[in-house]
Design a protein around this motif. Structure first.
Motif, PDB file in Angstrom:
ATOM      1  N   GLY A 202       0.812  -1.217   0.000  1.00 30.81           N
ATOM      2  CA  GLY A 202       0.000   0.000   0.000  1.00 30.81           C
ATOM      3  C   GLY A 202       0.840   1.259   0.000  1.00 30.81           C
ATOM      4  N   VAL A 203       1.836   1.316   0.873  1.00 28.07           N
ATOM      5  CA  VAL A 203       2.637   2.531   0.943  1.00 28.07           C
ATOM      6  C   VAL A 203       3.507   2.665  -0.299  1.00 28.07           C
ATOM      7  CG1 VAL A 203       4.640   1.596   2.192  1.00 28.07           C
ATOM      8  CG2 VAL A 203       3.961   3.963   2.545  1.00 28.07           C
ATOM      9  N   GLU A 204       3.967   1.556  -0.874  1.00 29.85           N
ATOM     10  CA  GLU A 204       4.746   1.650  -2.110  1.00 29.85           C
ATOM     11  C   GLU A 204       3.899   2.205  -3.245  1.00 29.85           C
ATOM     12  OE1 GLU A 204       8.494  -1.224  -2.379  1.00 29.85           O
ATOM     13  OE2 GLU A 204       6.596  -2.295  -2.556  1.00 29.85           O
ATOM     14  N   GLU A 205       2.629   1.789  -3.325  1.00 30.17           N
ATOM     15  CA  GLU A 205       1.752   2.331  -4.364  1.00 30.17           C
ATOM     16  C   GLU A 205       1.557   3.833  -4.175  1.00 30.17           C
ATOM     17  OE1 GLU A 205      -1.851   0.142  -4.219  1.00 30.17           O
ATOM     18  OE2 GLU A 205      -0.961  -1.723  -4.954  1.00 30.17           O
ATOM     19  N   LEU A 206       1.419   4.260  -2.928  1.00 25.90           N
ATOM     20  CA  LEU A 206       1.256   5.689  -2.651  1.00 25.90           C
ATOM     21  C   LEU A 206       2.517   6.462  -3.033  1.00 25.90           C
ATOM     22  CD1 LEU A 206      -0.049   8.191  -1.451  1.00 25.90           C
ATOM     23  CD2 LEU A 206       0.605   7.373   0.831  1.00 25.90           C
ATOM     24  N   LEU A 207       3.683   5.983  -2.627  1.00 22.90           N
ATOM     25  CA  LEU A 207       4.931   6.671  -2.948  1.00 22.90           C
ATOM     26  C   LEU A 207       5.171   6.696  -4.448  1.00 22.90           C
ATOM     27  CD1 LEU A 207       7.182   5.162  -0.122  1.00 22.90           C
ATOM     28  CD2 LEU A 207       6.145   7.437  -0.168  1.00 22.90           C
ATOM     29  N   ALA A 208       4.862   5.595  -5.131  1.00 17.92           N
ATOM     30  CA  ALA A 208       5.022   5.563  -6.584  1.00 17.92           C
ATOM     31  C   ALA A 208       4.069   6.548  -7.250  1.00 17.92           C
ATOM     32  CB  ALA A 208       4.776   4.149  -7.107  1.00 17.92           C
ATOM     33  N   ALA A 209       2.853   6.679  -6.728  1.00 19.12           N
ATOM     34  CA  ALA A 209       1.893   7.637  -7.294  1.00 19.12           C
ATOM     35  C   ALA A 209       2.391   9.067  -7.128  1.00 19.12           C
ATOM     36  CB  ALA A 209       0.524   7.468  -6.644  1.00 19.12           C
ATOM     37  N   ASP A 210       3.084   9.349  -6.024  1.00 16.96           N
ATOM     38  CA  ASP A 210       3.670  10.683  -5.830  1.00 16.96           C
ATOM     39  C   ASP A 210       4.715  10.994  -6.892  1.00 16.96           C
ATOM     40  OD1 ASP A 210       2.225  11.537  -3.677  1.00 16.96           O
ATOM     41  OD2 ASP A 210       3.757  11.084  -2.177  1.00 16.96           O
ATOM     42  N   ASN A 211       5.335   9.962  -7.457  1.00 18.28           N
ATOM     43  CA  ASN A 211       6.392  10.166  -8.451  1.00 18.28           C
ATOM     44  C   ASN A 211       5.885  10.073  -9.878  1.00 18.28           C
ATOM     45  OD1 ASN A 211       8.421  10.564  -6.548  1.00 18.28           O
ATOM     46  ND2 ASN A 211       8.892   8.391  -6.398  1.00 18.28           N
ATOM     47  N   ALA A 212       4.594   9.804 -10.050  1.00 19.69           N
ATOM     48  CA  ALA A 212       4.022   9.732 -11.392  1.00 19.69           C
ATOM     49  C   ALA A 212       3.633  11.125 -11.865  1.00 19.69           C
ATOM     50  CB  ALA A 212       2.803   8.819 -11.397  1.00 19.69           C
ATOM     51  N   ARG A 213       3.740  11.337 -13.153  1.00 15.73           N
ATOM     52  CA  ARG A 213       3.375  12.632 -13.720  1.00 15.73           C
ATOM     53  C   ARG A 213       1.856  12.807 -13.629  1.00 15.73           C
ATOM     54  NH1 ARG A 213       5.191  13.157 -19.673  1.00 15.73           N
ATOM     55  NH2 ARG A 213       7.202  12.909 -18.628  1.00 15.73           N
ATOM     56  N   PRO A 214       1.360  13.845 -12.954  1.00 18.92           N
ATOM     57  CA  PRO A 214      -0.088  13.993 -12.800  1.00 18.92           C
ATOM     58  C   PRO A 214      -0.745  14.484 -14.083  1.00 18.92           C
ATOM     59  CG  PRO A 214       1.029  15.864 -11.816  1.00 18.92           C
ATOM     60  CD  PRO A 214       2.116  14.902 -12.265  1.00 18.92           C
ATOM     61  N   GLU A 215      -1.980  14.067 -14.261  1.00 20.96           N
ATOM     62  CA  GLU A 215      -2.748  14.566 -15.397  1.00 20.96           C
ATOM     63  C   GLU A 215      -3.189  15.998 -15.143  1.00 20.96           C
ATOM     64  OE1 GLU A 215      -5.118  10.769 -17.179  1.00 20.96           O
ATOM     65  OE2 GLU A 215      -5.778  11.515 -15.238  1.00 20.96           O
ATOM     66  N   VAL A 216      -3.439  16.729 -16.201  1.00 22.39           N
ATOM     67  CA  VAL A 216      -4.069  18.036 -16.102  1.00 22.39           C
ATOM     68  C   VAL A 216      -5.572  17.811 -16.105  1.00 22.39           C
ATOM     69  CG1 VAL A 216      -4.440  20.265 -17.208  1.00 22.39           C
ATOM     70  CG2 VAL A 216      -2.163  19.222 -17.230  1.00 22.39           C
ATOM     71  N   THR A 217      -6.241  18.304 -15.080  1.00 25.48           N
ATOM     72  CA  THR A 217      -7.685  18.135 -14.955  1.00 25.48           C
ATOM     73  C   THR A 217      -8.351  19.499 -15.019  1.00 25.48           C
ATOM     74  OG1 THR A 217      -7.352  16.203 -13.546  1.00 25.48           O
ATOM     75  CG2 THR A 217      -9.548  17.174 -13.566  1.00 25.48           C
ATOM     76  N   LEU A 218      -9.390  19.592 -15.821  1.00 25.13           N
ATOM     77  CA  LEU A 218     -10.173  20.815 -15.963  1.00 25.13           C
ATOM     78  C   LEU A 218     -11.450  20.712 -15.145  1.00 25.13           C
ATOM     79  CD1 LEU A 218      -9.907  21.341 -19.834  1.00 25.13           C
ATOM     80  CD2 LEU A 218      -8.402  22.240 -18.057  1.00 25.13           C
ATOM     81  N   VAL A 219     -11.979  21.866 -14.774  1.00 29.38           N
ATOM     82  CA  VAL A 219     -13.297  21.932 -14.139  1.00 29.38           C
ATOM     83  C   VAL A 219     -14.191  22.835 -14.982  1.00 29.38           C
ATOM     84  CG1 VAL A 219     -12.546  23.836 -12.623  1.00 29.38           C
ATOM     85  CG2 VAL A 219     -14.576  22.488 -12.035  1.00 29.38           C
ATOM     86  N   ASP A 272      -7.577  20.214  -9.739  1.00 25.78           N
ATOM     87  CA  ASP A 272      -7.508  18.796  -9.420  1.00 25.78           C
ATOM     88  C   ASP A 272      -8.880  18.293  -8.999  1.00 25.78           C
ATOM     89  OD1 ASP A 272      -5.841  16.324  -8.697  1.00 25.78           O
ATOM     90  OD2 ASP A 272      -6.904  16.743  -6.827  1.00 25.78           O
ATOM     91  N   GLU A 273      -9.152  17.038  -9.338  1.00 26.88           N
ATOM     92  CA  GLU A 273     -10.476  16.502  -9.051  1.00 26.88           C
ATOM     93  C   GLU A 273     -10.732  16.390  -7.544  1.00 26.88           C
ATOM     94  OE1 GLU A 273     -13.352  13.159 -11.155  1.00 26.88           O
ATOM     95  OE2 GLU A 273     -11.225  13.278 -11.650  1.00 26.88           O
ATOM     96  N   GLY A 469      -6.731   8.719  -7.784  1.00 27.10           N
ATOM     97  CA  GLY A 469      -6.196   9.520  -8.873  1.00 27.10           C
ATOM     98  C   GLY A 469      -6.267  11.005  -8.630  1.00 27.10           C
ATOM     99  N   THR A 470      -6.368  11.412  -7.365  1.00 25.59           N
ATOM    100  CA  THR A 470      -6.464  12.822  -6.990  1.00 25.59           C
ATOM    101  C   THR A 470      -5.304  13.179  -6.074  1.00 25.59           C
ATOM    102  OG1 THR A 470      -7.717  12.462  -4.953  1.00 25.59           O
ATOM    103  CG2 THR A 470      -8.982  12.571  -7.006  1.00 25.59           C
ATOM    104  N   ASP A 471      -5.171  14.474  -5.784  1.00 23.51           N
ATOM    105  CA  ASP A 471      -4.290  14.854  -4.691  1.00 23.51           C
ATOM    106  C   ASP A 471      -4.846  14.278  -3.392  1.00 23.51           C
ATOM    107  OD1 ASP A 471      -2.757  16.259  -6.482  1.00 23.51           O
ATOM    108  OD2 ASP A 471      -3.582  18.229  -5.949  1.00 23.51           O
ATOM    109  N   ALA A 472      -4.004  14.175  -2.378  1.00 26.84           N
ATOM    110  CA  ALA A 472      -4.422  13.578  -1.103  1.00 26.84           C
ATOM    111  C   ALA A 472      -5.154  14.618  -0.263  1.00 26.84           C
ATOM    112  CB  ALA A 472      -3.219  13.011  -0.357  1.00 26.84           C
TER     113      ALA A 472
END
Length: 482
Positions: A202-219, A272-273, A469-472
């Motif tokens: 679980g924590v590895e998935e979270l840390l890896a997500a922090d290092n992934a390039r985030p998508e640009v999300t529109l509202v 961000d969503e 898939g959002t900020d925390a």
């Protein structure tokens, strides 16, 4: 008599060659220096550097993409690269000049984190070193990079990271490039909110997500534009619907929000969503009594305020958007410009309210925090923050929540939000404030975020990059009682 050996042919010294400037790598280096020297944020300084390079040297889109990858890759994986570099130099890293270390990190990222061929990565980085450091220190850079190039990333991690079973936090800190104290804090928080995902995976998935390039999300701001309009304005392959918010549209890599009329006309924006969900949950919370006046008590830079103002306008309600810093209040006014409903933007300190107690039906305070929930967007924050920062934020966060509860009328609703999953900034703040009051109660926020998995036992909600898939983002909803 012995014949003397023939004299060796001595090569003539090579003429000095002036180093060539590589525009993309120069921009990347300048951005890292700004982050180091001025505590700048890359997402703020890099666009200006790219525009200047385009004007002066004709930097094209491909080179701009390379510069962006180098900057964010170097910042996200700086901890990993520092460990590798430390194994290749004969001195502590603190004794390496910061500009030299920035060049080495840029080179390490090209060698270990991109598909750039090793010889090209070394050659281009040494050329950069000649331009910005001089020929002498460029030789040092060349020697270090050649040592790094001798192995791939997995081989280096086997050498520089301790085994997981020996020191799990230090192992994860080096492998996933987070300070150890951040790894520990995120692990504790994940265990609180997601007990089934609190182990290594679980924590590895979270840390890896922090290092992934985030998508640009529109509202799409309701009443002014729609998600369908935003999607129709771009090629089908360039967008995807939001994961959870009905107002969200996700852009494909390289998509430019500025190409959309709705964004240029302020009818839509980049958000961000997770932030969208915080605003929509507050707006959907059950209310006792009238619903005429809303407050965003920490409104800068204006994303949530713009969405709240649009939602309020659809109900005939008005929004007051308050921001302490005048320059951020101006950003809020710009974000709200054109909203069809009534709104007011003021520069005021949320801990010293400029309004009477009990004035508002709905109140949001998205409090200043460590920003540990947005490390994928602001990777430099992980190296800039210290554990002591949380103690500094605590009194302000508690003070803002207290005055937010005071601002709500009996029967009104208060949302406490923060872009951090750290327990000291989330549940601990709310528990401390409620412990000293008898005029507020929890509202279960989970039913207001339908279909989202992994929201825990409630009543508050913690969003996660690897699960949602959002900020925390964190959200607690409270009802003011009599």
């Amino acid at each position: 008599m012995t014949t003397p050996p023939p004299a060796r042919n001595r090569r003539a010294p090579r003429p000095y060659r002036r180093p060539k400037k590589d525009a993309a790598r120069m921009v990347a280096f300048e951005a890292l220096r700004a982050v180091d020297e001025r505590d700048a944020y890359a997402n703020l300084v890099l666009p200006a550097l790219l525009r200047e390079a385009e004007r002066k040297s004709g930097l094209d889109r491909r080179d701009a993409a390379l510069a962006t990858e180098l900057v964010y890759g170097a910042l996200r994986l700086q901890g990993t690269y520092d460990a590798v570099i430390a194994a290749c130099v004969d001195r502590p890293l603190r004794e390496v000049d910061p500009p030299v270390l920035d060049v080495l990190v840029l080179g390490a990222h090209q060698l270990l984190g991109t598909r750039i061929p090793s010889h090209a990565a070394v050659s281009a980085t040494v050329e950069l070193a000649r331009v910005v450091l001089g020929d002498g220190r460029a030789k040092f850079v060349n020697a270090v990079l050649r040592r790094i190039a001798a192995r791939d990333l997995d081989a280096w991690l086997d050498e520089v990271a301790p085994p997981y079973d020996q020191d799990p936090e230090d192992h994860l800190a080096i492998v996933h490039s987070h300070p150890r104290w951040v790894v520990s804090a995120l692990w504790d928080s994940l265990g609180r909110w997601q007990p089934d995902a609190s182990g290594r995976s679980g924590v590895e998935e979270l840390l890896a997500a922090d290092n992934a390039r985030p998508e640009v999300t529109l509202v799409a701001r309701p009443g002014r534009s729609t998600a369908a309009e935003l999607r129709d304005a771009l090629p089908e392959e360039a967008t995807e619907p939001g994961l959870w918010s009905p107002y969200a549209v996700r852009l494909a890599e390289g998509g430019d929000p500025g190409e959309l009329d709705a964004v240029r006309e302020n009818r839509a924006g980049v958000q961000d969503e997770g932030s969208q969900l915080v605003a929509t949950a507050l707006a959907a919370a059950p209310l006792d009594g009238p619903d005429r006046l809303w407050l965003d008590g920490c409104a800068g830079p204006g994303g949530k305020a713009a969405l709240l103002a649009a939602l309020a306008a659809q109900r005939g309600a008005a929004l007051v958007a308050s921001e302490k810093q005048p320059h951020r209040a101006r950003l809020v006014a710009r974000a709200l410009d054109g909203n069809p409903g009534p709104y007011t933007v003021i520069a005021a300190d949320g801990t010293r309210p400029a309004w009477r107690p009990g004035s508002f039906d709905r109140v949001l305070v998205d409090v200043p925090c460590s920003g540990l929930g947005a490390l994928r967007r602001r990777p430099e924050a992980r190296w800039r923050r210290r554990p002591d920062d949380l103690a500094a934020f605590g009194p302000l966060q508690r003070g803002l929540l207290r005055t937010a509860l005071d601002a709500a009328r009996p029967g009104g609703v208060v949302g406490y939000a923060t872009c951090s999953p750290h327990l000291a900034e989330t549940r601990a703040v709310v528990d401390d404030v409620l412990r000293g009051r008898t005029d507020a109660e929890w509202i279960d926020a989970r039913p207001l975020l339908p279909d989202l998995p992994g929201l825990g036992e409630g009543p508050d909600v913690q969003l996660w990059p690897h699960l949602h898939g959002t900020d925390a983002m964190y959200l607690a909803l409270l009802r003011r009682t009599a």
